[in-house]
Enzyme design. Structure first.
Site, PDB file in Angstrom:
ATOM      1  N   LYS A 139      -2.874   8.325   1.609  1.00 32.72           N
ATOM      2  CA  LYS A 139      -2.468   9.725   1.760  1.00 32.72           C
ATOM      3  C   LYS A 139      -1.176   9.782   2.549  1.00 32.72           C
ATOM      4  CE  LYS A 139      -2.627  10.398   5.669  1.00 32.72           C
ATOM      5  NZ  LYS A 139      -2.060   9.713   6.875  1.00 32.72           N
ATOM      6  N   TYR A 224      -5.066  15.929   7.411  1.00 32.85           N
ATOM      7  CA  TYR A 224      -6.516  15.802   7.676  1.00 32.85           C
ATOM      8  C   TYR A 224      -7.154  17.173   7.864  1.00 32.85           C
ATOM      9  CZ  TYR A 224      -6.177  10.756   8.100  1.00 32.85           C
ATOM     10  OH  TYR A 224      -5.987   9.421   7.825  1.00 32.85           O
TER      11      TYR A 224
HETATM   12  P1  NAD Z   1       3.413   0.814   8.820  1.00 33.57           P
HETATM   13  O1  NAD Z   1       4.810   1.159   9.163  1.00 33.57           O
HETATM   14  O2  NAD Z   1       2.569   0.183   9.866  1.00 33.57           O
HETATM   15  O3  NAD Z   1       3.361  -0.137   7.546  1.00 33.57           O
HETATM   16  C1  NAD Z   1       4.126   0.137   6.398  1.00 33.57           C
HETATM   17  C2  NAD Z   1       4.338  -1.156   5.635  1.00 33.57           C
HETATM   18  O4  NAD Z   1       5.182  -0.889   4.516  1.00 33.57           O
HETATM   19  C3  NAD Z   1       5.031  -2.251   6.480  1.00 33.57           C
HETATM   20  O5  NAD Z   1       4.396  -3.472   6.271  1.00 33.57           O
HETATM   21  C4  NAD Z   1       6.447  -2.268   5.932  1.00 33.57           C
HETATM   22  O6  NAD Z   1       7.022  -3.541   6.010  1.00 33.57           O
HETATM   23  C5  NAD Z   1       6.211  -1.889   4.473  1.00 33.57           C
HETATM   24  N1  NAD Z   1       7.395  -1.349   3.803  1.00 33.57           N
HETATM   25  C6  NAD Z   1       7.726  -1.632   2.542  1.00 33.57           C
HETATM   26  N2  NAD Z   1       8.876  -1.043   2.204  1.00 33.57           N
HETATM   27  C7  NAD Z   1       9.283  -0.370   3.292  1.00 33.57           C
HETATM   28  C8  NAD Z   1      10.418   0.444   3.559  1.00 33.57           C
HETATM   29  N3  NAD Z   1      11.351   0.699   2.624  1.00 33.57           N
HETATM   30  N4  NAD Z   1      10.499   1.001   4.779  1.00 33.57           N
HETATM   31  C9  NAD Z   1       9.573   0.801   5.719  1.00 33.57           C
HETATM   32  N5  NAD Z   1       8.466   0.021   5.517  1.00 33.57           N
HETATM   33  C10 NAD Z   1       8.339  -0.550   4.308  1.00 33.57           C
HETATM   34  O7  NAD Z   1       2.740   2.156   8.303  1.00 33.57           O
HETATM   35  P2  NAD Z   1       1.181   2.437   8.144  1.00 33.57           P
HETATM   36  O8  NAD Z   1       0.674   3.101   9.365  1.00 33.57           O
HETATM   37  O9  NAD Z   1       0.506   1.208   7.699  1.00 33.57           O
HETATM   38  O10 NAD Z   1       1.197   3.557   6.981  1.00 33.57           O
HETATM   39  C11 NAD Z   1       1.326   3.228   5.622  1.00 33.57           C
HETATM   40  C12 NAD Z   1       0.663   4.306   4.769  1.00 33.57           C
HETATM   41  O11 NAD Z   1      -0.707   4.394   5.118  1.00 33.57           O
HETATM   42  C13 NAD Z   1       1.225   5.720   4.944  1.00 33.57           C
HETATM   43  O12 NAD Z   1       1.250   6.398   3.721  1.00 33.57           O
HETATM   44  C14 NAD Z   1       0.247   6.386   5.901  1.00 33.57           C
HETATM   45  O13 NAD Z   1       0.189   7.793   5.756  1.00 33.57           O
HETATM   46  C15 NAD Z   1      -1.042   5.735   5.482  1.00 33.57           C
HETATM   47  N6  NAD Z   1      -2.041   5.678   6.578  1.00 33.57           N
HETATM   48  C16 NAD Z   1      -3.292   6.106   6.321  1.00 33.57           C
HETATM   49  C17 NAD Z   1      -4.254   6.059   7.305  1.00 33.57           C
HETATM   50  C18 NAD Z   1      -5.669   6.495   7.021  1.00 33.57           C
HETATM   51  O14 NAD Z   1      -6.468   6.568   7.946  1.00 33.57           O
HETATM   52  N7  NAD Z   1      -6.008   6.751   5.764  1.00 33.57           N
HETATM   53  C19 NAD Z   1      -3.924   5.595   8.568  1.00 33.57           C
HETATM   54  C20 NAD Z   1      -2.621   5.147   8.810  1.00 33.57           C
HETATM   55  C21 NAD Z   1      -1.689   5.197   7.792  1.00 33.57           C
END
Ligand code: NAD
Length: 373
Positions: A139, A224
């Site tokens: 999401k 949420y």
């Molecule tokens: P994060 O920044 O920790 O991880 C993102 C990942 O994407 C990294 O490994 C990064 O290297 C990679 N990536 C690939 N291309 C990229 C680019 N062009 N720029 C930046 N990063 C790039 O983020 P996250 O917290 O893991 O969030 C990722 C997704 O998960 C989002 O859509 C977020 O909304 C979702 N999320 C959902 C929940 C949940 O509880 N459902 C919780 C946290 C995050």
């Protein structure tokens, strides 16, 4: 299979006879035994985006019976190597962002879970659909409703599932509140309040970069409260109003919301009042009020344990890691056609995106926006 089930039934029946076990620990024991003896189909999943949430999902999947982590897609070779070592992932199941279309030739991967910044969800989902893989997407499903529609069309024409990572849709206490509401235990529902927020740190991160996030707190955490307003009330909103507050325009640039309050009106007469923010901590609370009772959840959407109480008392149910339950249930949806209590398909993701579009439009115009389904 039959004899295992008989054995399981006898074993669990003997637990029923034990007065020392509460209903809760009995249910927990039954679940663990069912897991141990599971020998049905398993969804083989690759994770795309090995960041903080991808890491959490991978850990949680180690306890799944119906889903297994078998592959990775990442732009960082060192991360791929570390995950290969940790999760025993073969080289042939590792891809980067340039070559992952080749996954279409890999019969050992059924689905890919997209856990990358929001702006990447749509193009990545479309490429995966073209590669014939089921898509599980974090999401918000996309940056806006138009993108969401494109994803649904691509997955439909490729004949693959599109599911959105709404982990709360499988959370036990959430589902119990919904069961009670459906059974009329709270009477006619008139009000929902959702508070979602945290103080965001690093100003350089993608979450406050409009190009990568599509917005600000609403896309990330406010969703949420928005999603919960719909599943707690059990209707689709017909109008929205919204107001934005920005105290730090340097950190939260044009198009990146720091704090938004929004209100939703529902056809049955209920209203929802929600707060989404990147400026305050400890905002993780849902409150549902009806003519006969109420439900209060705090925390209501964090990683848990979720706490829920109603006018009838606390809801006591075991906490199971959300992502473990989610991935088992999503495997059942994809492999067995299971119908979840709360939908997690692309259409569900799209409903939130349409309302998000309307909230941003309401902030801009200051007007009440009518929503059409
Ligand atoms: P994060 O920044 O920790 O991880 C993102 C990942 O994407 C990294 O490994 C990064 O290297 C990679 N990536 C690939 N291309 C990229 C680019 N062009 N720029 C930046 N990063 C790039 O983020 P996250 O917290 O893991 O969030 C990722 C997704 O998960 C989002 O859509 C977020 O909304 C979702 N999320 C959902 C929940 C949940 O509880 N459902 C919780 C946290 C995050």
């Amino acid at each position: 299979m039959r004899s295992r089930r008989d054995f399981l039934q006898k074993l669990t029946a003997s637990f029923i006879a034990m007065p020392i076990l509460s209903r809760q620990s009995y249910a927990e024991t039954e679940r663990k035994l069912t897991d141990i003896f599971y020998d049905g189909p398993v969804l083989r999943v690759a994770i795309m985006g090995l960041g903080s949430y991808g890491t959490r999902v991978a850990e949680a999947m180690q306890a799944c019976t119906k889903a297994k982590l078998v592959g990775v897609i990442s732009g960082t070779p060192a991360k791929i190597a570390a995950w290969q070592a940790k999760y025993n992932i073969p080289e042939k199941n590792c891809y980067n962002y340039e070559n992952f279309d080749e996954i279409k030739n890999n019969p050992d991967i059924d689905a890919v879970y997209i856990i990358t910044p929001n702006a990447l969800h749509k193009p990545q989902a479309i490429r995966l659909a073209k590669a014939g893989k089921h898509v599980i997407c974090e999401k918000p499903m996309a940056l806006n409703a138009a993108e969401g529609k494109e994803m649904i069309t691509a997955c439909k024409s490729a004949g693959v599932h599109l599911l959105v990572g709404y982990r709360m849709h499988f959370e036990a206490k959430t589902l119990e509140v919904i069961r009670m509401r459906q059974a009329g235990e709270f009477g006619k529902i008139l009000f929902f309040q959702g508070l979602s927020g945290f103080r965001i740190g690093d100003p350089a991160q993608w979450r406050i970069n409009k190009g990568l996030s599509g917005g600000g707190s609403l896309m990330d955490i406010g969703i949420y409260s928005l999603n919960a307003a719909r599943y707690m009330i059990g209707e689709e909103p017909v109008w929205v109003t919204a107001q934005e507050t920005k105290n730090d325009p340097v950190k939260f640039k044009e198009g990146v919301d720091e704090t938004i309050q929004f209100q939703l009106g529902f056809p049955g007469g209920a209203v929802a009042s929600c707060l989404s923010t990147y400026a305050m901590n400890n905002l993780d609370r849902f409150f549902l009020n009806g003519e006969k009772g109420f439900a209060e959840m705090q925390p209501g959407h964090g990683y848990g344990p979720i706490k829920a109480k109603t006018n009838k008392g606390d809801i006591e149910l075991p906490h199971i890691t959300h992502q473990t339950v989610q991935m088992n249930e999503m495997a059942a949806i994809i492999l067995e056609g299971k119908q979840p209590v709360l939908p997690v398909d692309g259409e569900e993701g799209l409903r939130d995106l349409k309302i998000i579009d309307a909230i941003y439009a309401a902030v801009k115009s200051g007007k009440k926006i009518q929503l059409t389904s």
